[in-house]
Design a protein around this motif. Structure first.
Motif, PDB file in Angstrom:
ATOM      1  N   ARG A 247       0.775  -1.142  -0.079  1.00  0.00           N
ATOM      2  CA  ARG A 247       0.028   0.011   0.138  1.00  0.00           C
ATOM      3  C   ARG A 247       1.002   1.232  -0.077  1.00  0.00           C
ATOM      4  O   ARG A 247       0.610   2.178  -0.684  1.00  0.00           O
ATOM      5  CB  ARG A 247      -0.895  -0.024   1.120  1.00  0.00           C
ATOM      6  CG  ARG A 247      -2.133   0.734   1.138  1.00  0.00           C
ATOM      7  CD  ARG A 247      -3.142   0.578   1.979  1.00  0.00           C
ATOM      8  NE  ARG A 247      -2.680   0.894   3.251  1.00  0.00           N
ATOM      9  CZ  ARG A 247      -3.033   0.044   4.327  1.00  0.00           C
ATOM     10  NH1 ARG A 247      -3.420  -1.294   4.331  1.00  0.00           N
ATOM     11  NH2 ARG A 247      -2.568   0.501   5.693  1.00  0.00           N
ATOM     12  N   TYR A 248       1.876   1.278   0.940  1.00  0.00           N
ATOM     13  CA  TYR A 248       2.875   2.495   1.045  1.00  0.00           C
ATOM     14  C   TYR A 248       3.472   2.552  -0.231  1.00  0.00           C
ATOM     15  O   TYR A 248       3.653   3.761  -0.831  1.00  0.00           O
ATOM     16  CB  TYR A 248       3.815   2.349   2.222  1.00  0.00           C
ATOM     17  CG  TYR A 248       3.193   2.036   3.589  1.00  0.00           C
ATOM     18  CD1 TYR A 248       2.012   2.698   4.046  1.00  0.00           C
ATOM     19  CD2 TYR A 248       3.788   1.512   4.515  1.00  0.00           C
ATOM     20  CE1 TYR A 248       1.686   2.849   5.149  1.00  0.00           C
ATOM     21  CE2 TYR A 248       3.503   1.166   5.697  1.00  0.00           C
ATOM     22  CZ  TYR A 248       2.351   1.981   6.042  1.00  0.00           C
ATOM     23  OH  TYR A 248       1.744   1.752   7.337  1.00  0.00           O
ATOM     24  N   ALA A 249       3.769   1.639  -1.031  1.00  0.00           N
ATOM     25  CA  ALA A 249       4.524   1.750  -2.218  1.00  0.00           C
ATOM     26  C   ALA A 249       3.851   2.242  -3.514  1.00  0.00           C
ATOM     27  O   ALA A 249       4.099   2.984  -4.052  1.00  0.00           O
ATOM     28  CB  ALA A 249       5.206   0.368  -2.576  1.00  0.00           C
ATOM     29  N   LYS A 250       2.379   1.953  -3.379  1.00  0.00           N
ATOM     30  CA  LYS A 250       1.696   2.396  -4.395  1.00  0.00           C
ATOM     31  C   LYS A 250       1.330   3.965  -4.352  1.00  0.00           C
ATOM     32  O   LYS A 250       1.139   4.765  -5.146  1.00  0.00           O
ATOM     33  CB  LYS A 250       0.135   1.783  -4.197  1.00  0.00           C
ATOM     34  CG  LYS A 250       0.140   0.614  -5.137  1.00  0.00           C
ATOM     35  CD  LYS A 250      -1.117   0.171  -5.240  1.00  0.00           C
ATOM     36  CE  LYS A 250      -1.399  -1.445  -5.884  1.00  0.00           C
ATOM     37  NZ  LYS A 250      -2.168  -2.342  -4.949  1.00  0.00           N
ATOM     38  N   LYS A 251       1.358   4.423  -2.828  1.00  0.00           N
ATOM     39  CA  LYS A 251       1.280   5.917  -2.463  1.00  0.00           C
ATOM     40  C   LYS A 251       2.422   6.569  -2.720  1.00  0.00           C
ATOM     41  O   LYS A 251       2.513   7.691  -2.661  1.00  0.00           O
ATOM     42  CB  LYS A 251       0.787   6.035  -1.079  1.00  0.00           C
ATOM     43  CG  LYS A 251      -0.622   5.836  -0.854  1.00  0.00           C
ATOM     44  CD  LYS A 251      -1.138   6.621   0.504  1.00  0.00           C
ATOM     45  CE  LYS A 251      -0.748   5.874   1.660  1.00  0.00           C
ATOM     46  NZ  LYS A 251      -1.205   6.296   3.039  1.00  0.00           N
ATOM     47  N   GLY A 252       3.583   5.668  -2.826  1.00  0.00           N
ATOM     48  CA  GLY A 252       4.994   6.346  -2.890  1.00  0.00           C
ATOM     49  C   GLY A 252       5.534   6.852  -1.851  1.00  0.00           C
ATOM     50  O   GLY A 252       6.625   7.328  -1.520  1.00  0.00           O
ATOM     51  N   LYS A 253       4.804   6.564  -0.472  1.00  0.00           N
ATOM     52  CA  LYS A 253       5.369   6.965   0.735  1.00  0.00           C
ATOM     53  C   LYS A 253       4.671   6.222   2.028  1.00  0.00           C
ATOM     54  O   LYS A 253       3.538   5.725   1.810  1.00  0.00           O
ATOM     55  CB  LYS A 253       5.220   8.452   0.951  1.00  0.00           C
ATOM     56  CG  LYS A 253       3.851   9.061   1.119  1.00  0.00           C
ATOM     57  CD  LYS A 253       3.851  10.454   1.693  1.00  0.00           C
ATOM     58  CE  LYS A 253       2.319  10.740   1.873  1.00  0.00           C
ATOM     59  NZ  LYS A 253       2.090  12.083   2.465  1.00  0.00           N
TER      60      LYS A 253
END
Lengths: 392, 316, 97
Positions: free
Chosen positions: A374-380
């Protein structure tokens, strides 16, 4: 043929020191290391191991006795945990500086405070920089094998550095597992008698541990750093030789279902078996996840890590220690730093779990992986995340 | 037990002193250092078949700045508080290596050495452990009554009234306000076979005690009076004179504790006043008459207690 | 003070930075610390050896003749020998006199 017996893992650690024909053991009791030294004192009392057992008055003296013993030319073993390891801290730096190839088993336990006898990695992670080779075992067989391997590597004339073999307190140290216990004669095929290179002997007087003036301190420290880094090839060579003798193969880094993985979970120690179960479960659900485990922690296996995560987009790194006020758990920060500048879109997220004996479940690993995705998708993502901590 | 080990003991006389030196010239001790002198004497007596484990301190730093060493016998320094533990490791290792026939069977004297700080303060636990475990070694405490290496800070062996950089006299302070810790008594309380105090002024006595300590099997503790011109603020040529006065004024009595029995090795029949001892040293310069009298009384009392212990042992 | 070269590359350091030449401190001539030096009057000397045994710097050495030889390379000039000589055979004189 070596026999496979059901044995408590602590006792297997002692049996390994016995099979290695250790000359001297100095130790102070601390939970959860106690069964290791109790069993060693029994082996000595029963005449099964011809060694001096020095029941010291503190861990500080345990490691000091070990340094003296090793400098006098004896194969030397000790074991400790937590506060005991912390009490040794000062001398831990001096053992590699004097090139004393001591082997120490650390039954990993949380550090105070509050006082906790249960397992995590805060003890060992506070001792990352002391100049010892450090390995982590996942199961009982590995504990036995890594102790034998440790003597082989430590005493290699190219190395002559001390080694810590880490095993998780209670969750590994106190469980009974089927373990193949090699006899002293079987081990002697692999591990030759210790030939000290620099020894305290009235026939050839040497001065060990002189004052390091500014002209030489830098070079003295670099000697240790160079040797420790260079020891990786000896570590790997000794594992290859071990495999030839006994059929079990070890590598600095283990991978599990990493082929075609988009996400990799990174662990250390005995929780890896739970993590493997979690990986299997997630794979069934179609999540392309794999697992990487550090067996060798010092020297840090940078190349092996890079190879293991090639082509992967997301890493979820689990720590079992907090680095107060830092940038995340020690394993996380080191992994991220090792991979900095790596080509591709690799993102690394840190999770701390299992502090002071808190259970780590397969579901928790799944959560870490899903959060990382999830964080990777958001980029942070957050700086790092402490799993399961209650706010109120 | 004592008698057997000392069967071959021969006293040193001024004419039979060994020429062997464990420490070479070129060491960096201060001019007129009484500590390196006491150490030199003790090691001469023990002979070259020895291994030394040194604590951090003056003697470590003056003998071993890389790339030169003053040591002519095997020597190791690990840290401040653990000389007794390191010596334990060396002793136990050699024992097992001899048993396993990996080194020749030969009795080597294992010496642990430390200053008063390394012995009475930070190293007391390691010392107690090593004495209790019964290792066959000689522990030498070189007592210069403060942390000289770090710049003259008080230790628990600093005498009452003395000025150090952390026990300065002032409006609210007479200087050191505690009495010297009795480390030989602590060592003796472990029931070890041999404890002795010695002074470099009485060099044959010192060397005989060091020799005995080495010959006896099991732990031996030597407490050596070690004048420090730099820290005690006395003239560079006075180390021996002050050592002598410390004995003659009963400030530093010479005795042995052999298997628990106290023996006064120098009885002081006509003691000199403590004041004569104090006045030679700048560290006591600030003391008033009242404090000096207080010290005198305490010295008398402690000496009497020692005499009683020795009389008791003699009567047995 | 005498300075002796410690500029060694790390590959040439002994194992554990050990020093393998016993008594190499002799290369440090501590005699240059001295402002006074002892002078022995051999007419008064009784060869008792007090100067030798009481010297912190191991400056005196026994000789066949029975006298003790002084070594100015290491004497720091503390004056203990002069003070302890039972026959007052040793006097301290200023260097350069």
């Amino acid at each position: 043929m070596p026999k496979r017996v059901g044995m408590e893992v602590s006792l297997a650690a002692s049996e390994a020191a016995c099979a290695a024909d250790a000359d001297l053991i100095a130790a102070y009791p601390i939970t959860p290391q106690t069964h290791i030294v109790e069993h060693l004192s029994e082996l000595v009392a029963d005449g099964k191991l011809d060694a001096e057992f020095v029941p010291v008055e503190s861990e500080h003296s345990a490691i000091s006795v070990c340094v003296g013993s090793s400098a006098a030319g004896a194969r030397t073993f000790t074991a400790t945990s937590s506060q005991g390891l912390a009490l040794m801290h000062e001398i831990l730096f001096i053992a590699p500086a004097l090139r004393t190839p001591i082997v120490m088993v650390v039954a990993n336990r949380a550090l105070s405070g509050p006082i906790s006898i249960w397992n995590d990695h805060s003890d060992i992670m506070a001792e990352r920089d002391v100049g010892w080779i450090q390995t982590f075992a996942e199961n009982g067989q590995e504990v036995f094998d890594l102790v034998i391997h440790a003597f082989k590597v430590a005493e290699d004339p190219e190395v002559l550095l001390p080694i810590m073999v880490n095993l998780d307190g209670f969750t590994l140290s106190h469980v009974v597992e089927p373990i193949e216990i090699l006899s002293a004669s079987e081990v002697s095929q692999y591990l030759k008698p210790y030939k000290p290179q620099m020894v305290l002997d009235p026939k050839k007087p040497v001065t060990m541990g002189p004052v390091g003036m500014p002209e030489v301190y830098t070079e003295a420290r670099w000697q240790i750093e160079s040797l420790l880094r260079g020891s990786k090839k000896v570590v790997v060579r000794a594992w290859k030789e071990f495999s030839k003798h006994y059929g079990r193969t070890y590598k600095p880094i283990e991978t599990y279902r990493t082929r075609g993985a988009d996400v990799i979970l990174i662990t250390m120690g005995s929780v890896t078996e739970t993590a493997m179960t979690a990986v299997d479960g997630m794979r069934e659900k179609g999540i392309k996840v794999g697992l990487v485990r550090f067996r060798l922690w010092r020297p840090f296996p940078i190349e092996e890590l890079k190879r293991a995560v090639t082509g992967v987009k997301v890493l979820a790194v689990m720590d079992r220690a907090i680095s107060y006020g830092g940038q995340g758990g020690p394993v996380f920060t080191e992994v991220r730093s090792a991979l900095y500048g790596q080509s591709g879109q690799l993102q690394v997220f840190g999770f701390v779990a299992g502090l002071g004996g808190r259970d780590i479940t397969a579901a928790m690993f799944e959560q870490m992986v899903k959060k990382a995705i999830r964080y990777a998708k958001k980029g942070k993502g957050p700086l790092y995340e402490l799993m399961g901590v209650r706010e109120r | 037990m004592m008698d057997a080990a000392l069967k071959d003991f021969k006293r040193f006389t001024p004419k039979t002193l060994p020429k062997m030196e464990a420490i070479a010239q070129g060491h960096r001790a201060c001019q007129g250092c009484g500590e390196v002198l006491a150490l030199r004497m003790a090691l001469k007596a023990i002979g070259k078949n020895m291994i030394v484990a040194s604590a951090t301190g003056c003697m470590e730093i003056i003998t071993s700045p890389y790339p030169q060493t003053a040591w002519q016998v095997p020597w190791i320094h690990v840290a401040f508080e653990n000389a007794a533990a390191v010596a334990s490791g060396i002793e136990a290792a050699r024992k097992v290596l001899m048993r396993k026939r990996r080194i020749p069977r030969q009795r080597t004297t294992i010496v642990a050495m430390a200053g008063d700080g390394g012995t009475a303060d930070i190293g007391l636990q390691a010392l107690s452990g090593a004495l209790e475990r019964g290792h066959d070694f000689v522990y030498i405490c070189l007592d210069n009554e403060a942390y000289m290496n770090t710049g003259i800070q008080r230790s628990s062996c600093t005498p009452y009234g003395a000025m150090t950089t952390t026990s300065p006299p002032g409006k609210m302070s007479i200087g050191q306000h505690t009495w010297k810790k009795n480390v030989p008594a602590i060592a003796a309380a472990h029931g070890i076979p041999y404890v002795a105090t010695a002074s470099p002024a009485y060099y044959t006595d010192l060397m005989n005690k060091a020799k005995k300590a080495a010959m006896i099997k099991g732990p031996a503790y030597l407490h050596l009076y070690s004048p420090c011109p730099t820290g005690w603020r006395h003239a560079g040529d006075l180390a021996i004179e002050i050592s002598r006065l410390a004995v003659k004024t009963k400030v530093f009595p010479l005795y042995e504790v052999v298997d628990g029995r106290y023996i006064l090795t120098r009885k002081i029949k006509k003691p000199k006043p403590v004041k004569e001892y104090l006045k030679l040293q700048g560290r006591f310069r600030h003391l008033d008459e009242e404090t000096i009298e207080e010290i005198q009384q305490r010295v008398d009392r402690e000496y009497e207690a020692l005499v009683r212990k020795a009389a008791l042992a003699e009567a047995e | 003070m005498a300075k002796v070269d410690a500029l060694v590359g790390w590959r040439n350091l002994e194992i554990g930075c050990a020093i393998t030449e016993p008594g190499s401190s002799r290369k440090l001539k501590t005699g240059d610390w001295r402002s006074q030096r002892p002078v022995t009057d051999r007419d008064k000397c009784i060869k008792c050896g007090m100067c030798w045994i009481y010297c912190p710097d191991i400056v005196y050495s026994p000789t066949k003749s029975g006298y003790f030889k002084w070594d100015g390379n290491y004497c720091k000039g503390c004056g203990i020998c002069a003070r302890e000589c039972p026959k007052d055979a040793i006097t301290m004189v200023m260097e350069g006199e």
